[in-house]
Scaffold this active site. Structure first.
Site, mmCIF file in Angstrom:
data_model
loop_
_atom_site.group_PDB
_atom_site.id
_atom_site.type_symbol
_atom_site.label_atom_id
_atom_site.label_comp_id
_atom_site.label_asym_id
_atom_site.label_seq_id
_atom_site.Cartn_x
_atom_site.Cartn_y
_atom_site.Cartn_z
ATOM 1 N N ARG A 71 1.357 -1.333 0.272
ATOM 2 C CA ARG A 71 -0.097 0.228 -0.181
ATOM 3 C C ARG A 71 0.911 1.558 0.405
ATOM 4 N NH1 ARG A 71 -5.711 0.351 2.897
ATOM 5 N NH2 ARG A 71 -6.005 1.410 1.370
ATOM 6 N N TYR A 130 -7.066 4.863 -7.589
ATOM 7 C CA TYR A 130 -7.840 5.641 -7.240
ATOM 8 C C TYR A 130 -7.619 7.164 -6.658
ATOM 9 C CZ TYR A 130 -9.317 3.877 -2.323
ATOM 10 O OH TYR A 130 -8.437 2.826 -1.307
#
Length: 721
Positions: free
Chosen positions: A200, A237
């Protein structure tokens, strides 16, 4: 020991706030603090960290969470959250499988699907929870407060040895919750890896836009971009007003495994070369954008899952969020479900919640939330399965059930239903969806009304009339007069009721025909003697509806205009300006009727030395309850009854009512005159008034006006069988 009390310490003080301890100040814990603060309670948050290293990642705020945040006063779009406008799904080689223009479907949902930055959301939740301005008492946030143990009796012990106690404890301490293990049946359940981990990181969007190869992956605003391999995937995103791109790269744990006994699975440092190796052979544009990651901010953590707990609550303890139901990230619902938990929990604990009800209300929270959260948890697991390892999934169904829900509205209704269920004998009448109907016999929660300060004035004319005629007004063959005498007695009575609690201190009038000396034969042959109520005119809809539906009394509407002076009482009854009754009682005096006053006693039998037999003792008031059936299509049910039986109000029950007579005045003259007019002027009452006009008045036995304090809710009425 530090004890948090509820102010006065009296459990019966209806408006006292609860003192609540929340273990954990993440998204769920802070949301709970805000909602509970808004409910009027006093909240203390216990957070083990110093908030020195908050995770710099994005978070989905689906429509089901957006609305709840707005209820808190937080507009996430104002914090830089990006509306999700388009969703694409592609294979690892870049071949696009689908493109969904979410902006077209946005009108389906009451609230937006937003892509927020977790730090921004967390900071705003913390501010709203603890700010001096805003509804309720600001929450107290205690950082560096590591919890050692949690009890189900509202107690907490910190690592420092400090002991805390409150009326409610909320375990919002995440997937490695300590509060969880205070619950029975939880000791054997521990979170474990599901075989996947996730890299991440975030990067400036401008970085991707500057490279022609990666620009297509970032140029569309509000673009949720998903790439799927057989056993791995990448989700990209934007967030923070499209200035950042967020990356979640899910893959088999074995390919990036980094054991760290001191880590809780979050924010473990990763390296860029390892991530690129995991996605070797993928589309060049995907590999290029991954290579742009800042290695010093790249993190990896193991995805954890856990079996379903047998319960989320025990005593004064309740779990929310990942402490109750750890979520895999495949549906982006983890934060949303924690926020829903917080809303539901606060909803069942409004200001004034009795201490004795806390345990039961926490169980109600669990009932509201467990099935939904577990269902969405399972959806997330299904969506996260490897490609080709299961049947095709209906993603739209998952989305519909997740997005199309407002937890505050849902739990509010369940709380009402729970409150209604505590009074199963409460009166219910149409419209039933709003719960027990407030009226003369109960408030909205089924509690008995206070009649002690209501007022009444009753003017009555008792007359001697034709038994044969009145027999025609008795509804069934089971009714007849107890005496065979051709004379019988009936009373026309007008009552003015005032200062009624159930009408907000207002009042109304009712006027009826009461037929005396009536005998009813029950199904078993037993006989009951009483007075039959043939019709009751009233001048207000509320008592008409409540009396007809709850009791079955024969009530109809009429205007009832009363005029009174020192010695006279007058009544005019009508409908839409058309009067059909004039009644007057004159010569009122504060003394009993004298011998010789018209009709002051029962008539003589005419036989020397013999008077009439004493009238039978009346035991109460009869009335017939009749409710017509709603016919089904094509049936012959029209004209049939859904309910048709005799009601009875016992005199001994009415004698218990808190009623005091303050004055009684009798009259030396009384007159009553009906005019049935015609169907045009009395279109709904002509058939009734026409029959009343036929009643002959042979003599007035008594006319009087009685005034007093108190009244009856007529709750003693029952069905005769």
């Amino acid at each position: 020991m530090t004890t948090l009390t509820n102010g006065t310490g009296h459990a019966d003080q209806a408006a006292q706030p609860l003192n609540v301890l929340v273990v954990g100040a993440g998204i769920g814990g802070l949301s709970a603090a805000i909602f509970l603060r808004q409910q009027g309670h006093c909240v203390t948050l216990l957070e083990q960290s110093r908030f020195a290293k908050e995770l710099g990642a994005a978070v989905h705020i689906a429509p089901n969470a957006t609305g709840l945040l707005l209820r808190m006063g937080i507009n996430v779009e104002d914090l830089g959250a990006v509306p999700c406008r388009i969703l694409t799904q592609s294979l690892s080689d870049g071949k696009q499988l689908l493109e969904v223009p979410l902006w077209r479907a946005a009108g389906r949902w009451q609230h937006q699907w937003l892509l927020a930055h977790r730090v921004d959301l967390h900071a705003e939740l913390k501010k709203v929870a603890t700010a001096e301005n805003g509804p309720g008492t600001p929450a107290i946030l205690r950082t560096s407060s590591r919890v050692a143990s949690v009890g189900t009796d509202g107690s907490i012990i910190l690592d420092s040895g400090e002991q805390l106690k409150a009326e409610v404890v909320i375990g919002a301490d995440g997937v490695h919750s300590k509060a969880r293990y205070a619950l029975p049946g939880s000791q054997g359940l521990k979170p474990a890896g599901d075989g996947k981990s996730a890299f991440r990181f975030t990067m400036p969007r401008s970085r991707a836009l500057e490279d022609p190869l990666t620009k297509p992956l970032a140029e569309k605003e509000g673009h949720l971009n998903m790439y799927m391999g057989r056993d791995r995937r990448i989700v990209i995103y934007p967030t923070r007003k499209h200035k950042l791109l967020n990356f979640v790269c899910i893959h088999p744990t074995s390919e990036s495994e980094q054991k760290d006994e001191n880590s809780d699975g979050w924010q473990t440092d990763a390296n860029l070369s390892k991530m690129l190796a995991v996605y070797k052979g993928w589309d060049p544009s995907v590999l290029k954008i991954l290579s742009m990651a800042d290695e010093d901010t790249l993190k990896v953590w193991e995805l954890l899952d856990m079996g379903q707990l047998p319960t989320w609550t025990e005593g004064q303890l309740a779990l929310i969020g990942d402490a109750a139901h750890p979520f895999t990230p495949y549906q982006g619902q983890g934060a949303a479900q924690a926020i829903e938990d917080a809303a539901s929990l606060a909803c069942v604990l409004p200001l004034g919640t009795p201490l004795a009800e806390i345990q039961e209300r926490l169980k109600l929270y669990e009932k509201c939330r467990m099935q939904r959260a577990t269902m969405i948890q399972e959806y997330s697991r299904q969506i996260g399965t490897d490609l080709g390892s299961g049947p095709p999934l209906d993603i739209s169904r998952f989305t519909d059930e997740s997005f199309g829900h407002d937890e505050w509205h849902y739990t509010s209704q369940k709380l009402r239903e729970w409150q209604w269920s505590r009074k199963p004998t409460a009166y219910r009448r149409m419209p039933t969806v709003f719960g027990p109907f407030p009226g003369p016999r109960q408030d909205h929660f089924g509690n008995t009304r206070d009649w002690t300060n209501s007022t009444f004035t009753t003017a009555s004319i008792k007359l001697k009339t034709s038994r044969t005629l009145l027999q025609n007004l008795l509804p069934t063959p089971q009714f007849k007069f107890a005496s065979a005498d051709s004379n019988c007695f009936a009373t026309f009575a007008l009552s003015s009721l005032g200062n009624l609690e159930w009408l907000g201190g207002n009042g109304y009038n009712h006027f009826g025909l009461y037929i005396h000396g009536v005998e009813y034969t029950k199904e078993n042959g037993d006989k009951v003697v009483g007075t039959f109520l043939a019709v009751l005119f009233e001048n207000l809809a509320d008592p008409i509806i409540s009396g007809r539906e709850e009791l079955g009394m024969p009530k109809v509407f009429a205007s009832l205009d009363v005029a009174r002076d020192e010695g006279t009482f007058k009544l005019k009854a009508g409908w839409m300006g058309n009067n059909f009754l004039d009644l007057s009682i004159t010569g009122l005096k504060a003394q009993p009727a004298l011998d010789g006053v018209q009709g002051s006693g029962p008539p003589s039998s005419g036989l020397p030395g013999h008077g009439p037999p004493p009238p039978p003792k009346e035991e109460g008031l009869f009335f017939r309850k009749y409710i017509p059936s709603t016919a089904s299509e094509g049936s012959k049910e029209r004209g049939q009854a859904d309910a048709d039986y005799v009601g009875f109000l016992p005199n001994d029950e009415e004698a218990k009512a808190p009623r005091q007579v303050h004055s009684t005045v009798v009259a030396d003259q009384a007159k009553i005159k009906f005019d049935s007019l015609d169907w045009k002027r009395l279109p709904t009452l002509h058939h009734i008034v026409d029959r009343l006009a036929e009643i002959p008045i042979y003599a007035v036995a008594e006319a009087k006006v009685v005034e007093g304090l108190g009244g009856s809710d007529v709750k003693g009425a029952r069905r005769l069988v």
